[in-house]
Design an enzyme around this catalytic site. Structure first.
Site, PDB file in Angstrom:
ATOM      1  N   ASP A   1      -4.557  -6.946   5.163  1.00 50.59           N
ATOM      2  CA  ASP A   1      -4.012  -5.580   5.145  1.00 50.59           C
ATOM      3  C   ASP A   1      -2.500  -5.539   4.938  1.00 50.59           C
ATOM      4  OD1 ASP A   1      -6.609  -4.725   5.674  1.00 50.59           O
ATOM      5  OD2 ASP A   1      -6.297  -4.774   7.844  1.00 50.59           O
TER       6      ASP A   1
ATOM      7  N   GLY B   1      -1.009  -4.936   2.249  1.00 49.77           N
ATOM      8  CA  GLY B   1      -0.622  -4.017   1.161  1.00 49.77           C
ATOM      9  C   GLY B   1      -0.906  -4.662  -0.196  1.00 49.77           C
ATOM     10  N   LYS B   2      -1.874  -5.575  -0.225  1.00 48.80           N
ATOM     11  CA  LYS B   2      -2.198  -6.271  -1.482  1.00 48.80           C
ATOM     12  C   LYS B   2      -2.651  -5.278  -2.562  1.00 48.80           C
ATOM     13  CE  LYS B   2      -5.235  -8.702   0.792  1.00 48.80           C
ATOM     14  NZ  LYS B   2      -4.920  -8.299   2.195  1.00 48.80           N
TER      15      LYS B   2
ATOM     16  N   GLY C   1     -10.553  -4.095   2.240  1.00 44.48           N
ATOM     17  CA  GLY C   1     -10.288  -2.682   1.972  1.00 44.48           C
ATOM     18  C   GLY C   1      -8.891  -2.609   1.401  1.00 44.48           C
ATOM     19  N   HIS C   2      -8.790  -2.406   0.095  1.00 45.59           N
ATOM     20  CA  HIS C   2      -7.485  -2.406  -0.579  1.00 45.59           C
ATOM     21  C   HIS C   2      -7.153  -0.985  -1.011  1.00 45.59           C
ATOM     22  CE1 HIS C   2      -7.970  -6.970  -1.632  1.00 45.59           C
ATOM     23  NE2 HIS C   2      -8.026  -6.716  -0.340  1.00 45.59           N
TER      24      HIS C   2
ATOM     25  N   THR D   1     -16.199  -7.484  10.419  1.00 44.63           N
ATOM     26  CA  THR D   1     -16.329  -6.150   9.834  1.00 44.63           C
ATOM     27  C   THR D   1     -17.803  -5.712   9.779  1.00 44.63           C
ATOM     28  OG1 THR D   1     -16.446  -7.117   7.628  1.00 44.63           O
ATOM     29  CG2 THR D   1     -14.265  -6.461   8.394  1.00 44.63           C
TER      30      THR D   1
ATOM     31  N   GLN E   1      -8.243 -10.524   2.251  1.00 46.63           N
ATOM     32  CA  GLN E   1      -7.888 -11.029   3.583  1.00 46.63           C
ATOM     33  C   GLN E   1      -6.472 -11.625   3.548  1.00 46.63           C
ATOM     34  OE1 GLN E   1     -11.453 -12.051   2.520  1.00 46.63           O
ATOM     35  NE2 GLN E   1     -11.737  -9.973   3.195  1.00 46.63           N
TER      36      GLN E   1
ATOM     37  N   THR F   1     -12.224 -15.299   8.607  1.00 49.01           N
ATOM     38  CA  THR F   1     -13.349 -14.903   7.783  1.00 49.01           C
ATOM     39  C   THR F   1     -13.989 -16.182   7.245  1.00 49.01           C
ATOM     40  OG1 THR F   1     -14.070 -13.351   6.082  1.00 49.01           O
ATOM     41  CG2 THR F   1     -12.041 -14.579   5.617  1.00 49.01           C
TER      42      THR F   1
ATOM     43  N   ARG G   1     -11.165   0.743  12.262  1.00 50.13           N
ATOM     44  CA  ARG G   1     -10.756   0.265  13.595  1.00 50.13           C
ATOM     45  C   ARG G   1      -9.241   0.259  13.720  1.00 50.13           C
ATOM     46  NH1 ARG G   1     -13.458  -5.536  14.031  1.00 50.13           N
ATOM     47  NH2 ARG G   1     -12.864  -5.532  11.840  1.00 50.13           N
ATOM     48  N   PRO G   2      -8.706   0.571  14.923  1.00 47.46           N
ATOM     49  CA  PRO G   2      -7.247   0.486  15.083  1.00 47.46           C
ATOM     50  C   PRO G   2      -6.798  -0.963  14.891  1.00 47.46           C
ATOM     51  CG  PRO G   2      -8.319   1.078  17.164  1.00 47.46           C
ATOM     52  CD  PRO G   2      -9.393   1.023  16.129  1.00 47.46           C
ATOM     53  N   ARG G   3      -5.719  -1.150  14.154  1.00 52.85           N
ATOM     54  CA  ARG G   3      -5.194  -2.510  13.966  1.00 52.85           C
ATOM     55  C   ARG G   3      -4.242  -2.836  15.105  1.00 52.85           C
ATOM     56  NH1 ARG G   3      -3.702  -1.171   7.746  1.00 52.85           N
ATOM     57  NH2 ARG G   3      -5.787  -1.413   6.848  1.00 52.85           N
TER      58      ARG G   3
ATOM     59  N   ASP H   1       9.548   0.764   5.780  1.00 55.86           N
ATOM     60  CA  ASP H   1       9.790   2.124   6.274  1.00 55.86           C
ATOM     61  C   ASP H   1       9.221   2.367   7.666  1.00 55.86           C
ATOM     62  OD1 ASP H   1       7.406   1.777   4.522  1.00 55.86           O
ATOM     63  OD2 ASP H   1       6.857   3.745   5.325  1.00 55.86           O
TER      64      ASP H   1
END
Ligand code: GDP
Ligand code: IMO
Ligand code: MG
Length: 433
Positions: free
Chosen positions: A13, A15-16, A40-41, A127, A222, A237, A301-303, A331
């Site tokens: 996650d 930002g790929k 999930g991208h 997941t 991943q 994974t 799910r909350p990261r 940011d």
């Protein structure tokens, strides 16, 4: 650089999706190499949000060929769902799925759920997509490949034979209900009508294309710390999320790859279980989660959130041989008065060199922090590196120094336009040259 790999350098996650989308313009082909719809991208195009799970993020660029390589595990129903979400984009002739991709079957999900429940507190926090059990079958040489859908009788025999054992495991080991083999076969053969037209020998396709001078962007899923070999095992994974996975997962040899771009957040997140030395234990965790919208793009799910961990990213840059880093989500730190960086670990009273291979050690280490003043001004909307606040530039310089790798791009928002080239980095030309 003609063929490049994009890899996550943390726990996924990073930002790929955003960065692959930006880079896709400069490549002819975008290929996924490993993982499945656990990924999930997120890509924002004209204010609209797309979340890609199996299909390469390049699909949002008309005219680019997208490849799902042999290293990816495919749930055909997830693929069909995703294709539906791409209405308005021409996909025919632009998507190729390797005939060697392993199929995720309903018994994979059922066994995974039962095993996670058996593990209780020590569960991996997967997941729930059946990824691990599917790769287990692949390695055990009993998996079913997507190309086998083309021979219905053969496919039926394979499923029923596998299910005989899986049902015994489900009922006798886990006390669960058995699954209905004929129903599985029928539904997969129905899905095959949609999926099979995309199925081909993608290793042949990719290598021929490279020989013709076409360029390939390999889209990692991943992150290095979730890699089955190099990650925080067993909280990982089941595939090689490091750069090497691009070769085994597509059939393209290493000498055809010219460079590796690592993606890292300006802080750290992780979803699921497993050690996380710099995890926030106070209200800062909630604040960063809210500001960074840190909720899983696949599962919601909350990261878990924490400070930037230079021990993690330095190790990642090493095992991926990262040529240059993209730092995303700067940011999200805009409002903070002070920002800490973990520069390394202490273990049993001594400085720990490198990154521990055992999670017991990783659970015991104490992060060594350095604290930097925040910039307390918005960075989103800034387009030139020199216009970033001095404290932000010095934070980025320190990250680069600690992880011993150049930073080529800084991202300050989810949109394509919220991306800042770092002028002195030779790799910046890849994005903006
Ligand atoms: P991936 O799995 O590596 O592609 O990353 P995800 O899409 O799961 O998560 C990254 C999230 O951060 C997405 O919601 C992106 O839209 C968002 N994002 C990417 N870059 C930036 C950035 O620089 N700033 C902010 N605020 N959000 C970003
Ligand atoms: P992208 O590509 C973040 C995590 C899960 C769990 C572990 C094992 O979007 O960065 P699995 O279902 O793969 O067996 O789960 O790996 N995980 C991810 N975390 N981003 C991902 O993908 C992930 N894919 C798997 O949360 O901890
Ligand atoms: Mg993601």
């Amino acid at each position: 650089m003609s063929n490049a790999v994009v890899v996550g350098t943390q726990w996924g996650d990073e930002g790929k999706g955003k960065i692959v989308d930006l880079l896709a313009e400069r490549f002819d082909i975008v290929a996924r190499c490993q993982g499945g719809h656990n990924a999930g991208h997120t890509v924002i195009v004209d204010g609209r949000k797309y979340i890609l799970h199996l299909i390469p993020s390049g699909i949002l660029h008309q005219g680019k060929l997208c490849v799902i390589g042999n290293g990816v595990v495919v749930n055909p129903f997830a693929l069909i769902e995703e294709l539906k979400g791409l209405e308005g984009f021409e996909v025919d002739g632009r998507l190729a799925v390797s005939n060697r991709c392993h199929l995720i079957m309903p018994y994979h999900g059922a066994i995974e759920a039962a095993e996670e429940s058996r593990l209780g507190d020590r569960k991996i926090g997967t997941t729930s997509r059946g990824i691990g059990p599917c790769y287990e079958d692949k390695i055990a040489r009993r998996g079913i490949r997507i190309g086998e859908l083309a021979s219905p009788d053969h496919f039926r025999n394979r499923v029923l034979s596998n299910l005989e054992v899986k049902n015994r495991i489900l009922t006798n080991v886990y006390g669960e209900k058995p699954l209905d083999g004929e129903a599985i076969v029928d539904s997969y053969l129905e899905a095959a009508k949609v999926v099979l037209p995309f199925v081909t020998d993608t290793a042949e396709l990719l290598n021929r294309s490279i020989r013709e001078g076409k360029s390939v962007l390999f889209e990692g899923a991943q992150g290095a710390l979730l890699d089955i070999d190099h990650g925080t095992y067993p909280f990982v994974t089941s595939s090689n999320a490091t750069a090497g996975g691009a070769c085994t997962g597509t059939g393209v040899g290493p000498t055809a790859i010219d460079g590796v771009i690592g993606i890292s957040k300006a802080y750290t997140t992780r979803v699921g279980g497993g050690p996380f030395p710099t995890e926030f234990t106070d209200e800062l965790g909630e604040a960063v989660r809210e500001k960074g919208s840190e909720f899983g793009a696949s599962t919601g799910r909350p990261r878990r959130c924490g400070w930037f961990d230079a021990a993690v990213v330095r190790y990642s840059c090493l095992v991926n041989n990262v040529d240059a880093l993209v730092i995303t989500k700067l940011d999200v730190l805009d409002d903070l008065e002070e920002i800490s960086i973990c520069v390394g670990y202490r273990h049993q009273g001594r400085r720990f060199e490198g990154f521990p291979s055992s999670i017991e050690t990783l659970e015991e280490v104490e992060p060594v922090y350095e604290t930097h003043p925040g910039w307390r001004t918005p960075t989103s909307g800034i387009t030139r590196y020199r216009d970033l606040p001095d404290q932000a530039k010095s934070y980025l310089r320190r990250l680069s120094e600690l992880v011993e790798t150049d930073i080529c791009v800084v991202s300050t928002g989810p949109d394509r336009s919220e991306t800042i080239p770092v002028p002195e980095s030779p790799k910046t030309a890849l994005f903006f040259g």
